[in-house]
Design an enzyme around this catalytic site. Structure first.
Site, PDB file in Angstrom:
ATOM      1  N   ASP A  30       0.850  -1.187   0.000  1.00 12.52           N
ATOM      2  CA  ASP A  30       0.000   0.000   0.000  1.00 12.52           C
ATOM      3  C   ASP A  30       0.891   1.245   0.000  1.00 12.52           C
ATOM      4  OD1 ASP A  30      -3.205   0.527   1.099  1.00 12.52           O
ATOM      5  OD2 ASP A  30      -1.768   2.191   1.117  1.00 12.52           O
ATOM      6  N   ASN A  87     -12.860  -3.038   2.776  1.00 14.77           N
ATOM      7  CA  ASN A  87     -13.708  -1.868   2.969  1.00 14.77           C
ATOM      8  C   ASN A  87     -14.792  -1.865   1.900  1.00 14.77           C
ATOM      9  OD1 ASN A  87     -12.392  -0.713   5.204  1.00 14.77           O
ATOM     10  ND2 ASN A  87     -10.795   0.126   3.880  1.00 14.77           N
ATOM     11  N   GLY A  93     -14.550   4.160   4.139  1.00 11.02           N
ATOM     12  CA  GLY A  93     -13.342   4.789   3.608  1.00 11.02           C
ATOM     13  C   GLY A  93     -12.876   4.185   2.305  1.00 11.02           C
ATOM     14  N   SER A  95     -11.886   3.713  -1.227  1.00 17.15           N
ATOM     15  CA  SER A  95     -11.542   4.778  -2.175  1.00 17.15           C
ATOM     16  C   SER A  95     -11.216   4.261  -3.565  1.00 17.15           C
ATOM     17  CB  SER A  95     -10.352   5.579  -1.634  1.00 17.15           C
ATOM     18  OG  SER A  95      -9.234   4.730  -1.431  1.00 17.15           O
ATOM     19  N   HIS A 100     -10.151  -5.291  -3.072  1.00 19.14           N
ATOM     20  CA  HIS A 100      -8.800  -5.439  -2.520  1.00 19.14           C
ATOM     21  C   HIS A 100      -8.898  -5.848  -1.062  1.00 19.14           C
ATOM     22  CE1 HIS A 100      -9.984  -1.174  -2.422  1.00 19.14           C
ATOM     23  NE2 HIS A 100      -9.368  -1.096  -1.256  1.00 19.14           N
ATOM     24  N   LEU A 101      -8.046  -6.775  -0.698  1.00 19.73           N
ATOM     25  CA  LEU A 101      -7.954  -7.284   0.669  1.00 19.73           C
ATOM     26  C   LEU A 101      -6.713  -6.673   1.309  1.00 19.73           C
ATOM     27  CD1 LEU A 101      -8.858  -9.213   2.917  1.00 19.73           C
ATOM     28  CD2 LEU A 101      -7.676 -11.061   1.701  1.00 19.73           C
ATOM     29  N   HIS A 102      -6.937  -5.876   2.369  1.00 22.14           N
ATOM     30  CA  HIS A 102      -5.808  -5.298   3.102  1.00 22.14           C
ATOM     31  C   HIS A 102      -5.218  -6.367   4.017  1.00 22.14           C
ATOM     32  CE1 HIS A 102      -6.751  -0.899   2.388  1.00 22.14           C
ATOM     33  NE2 HIS A 102      -7.952  -1.400   2.168  1.00 22.14           N
TER      34      HIS A 102
END
Ligand code: DGP
Length: 114
Positions: A30, A87, A93, A95, A100-102
């Site tokens: 990120d 998210n 949040g 964006s 996508h997997l954090h």
């Protein structure tokens, strides 16, 4: 999708710091890390977000979680623990409208998140 940032990253048109790559997924750091390890795992195919997931996506989701497990191992997080986050929608949040997997780790984290 040519106007999607993460599709452009997957295609190599926008530079990224690669952590892991497979035929189905791509994992990269990120640009604005929220933890010592902050990696995004994305599907190569364009899926808008977790709210758009259907049973047709079971294989790609499995591969995303397997990629996250590999990222955790590579980053020496498997034993100490890490956080996985999707998210969804404006109040989360979110964006970038590409699933996508954090993968976050490397420091103790509070719960619930702020
Ligand atoms: P989210 O808030 O869940 O939509 O997370 C999107 C993440 O994407 C956010 O943590 C910052 C990251 N990000 C945005 N633009 C770029 C970029 O161009 N490169 C990289 N590596 N990460 C990006």
């Amino acid at each position: 999708m040519s106007d999607c940032l993460f599709c452009r990253i997957v295609a190599g048109d926008v530079p990224s710091s690669e952590v892991l790559s497979s035929a189905t997924t791509y994992a990269f750091r990120d640009v604005n890390p929220g933890a010592p390890t902050h990696v995004l795992v994305v599907p190569r195919e364009h899926i808008v977000d977790a709210a758009a997931i259907t049973s047709d996506h079971r294989n790609v989701l499995t591969e995303m979680f397997q990629a996250a497990q590999q990222v955790a191992a590579l980053e020496h997080l498997s034993e100490r623990g890490y956080r996985l986050v999707f998210n969804v929608g404006p109040e989360s949040g979110n964006s970038v409208p590409h699933l996508h997997l954090h993968v976050l780790g490397g420091r103790p984290m509070s719960w619930p998140p702020g």
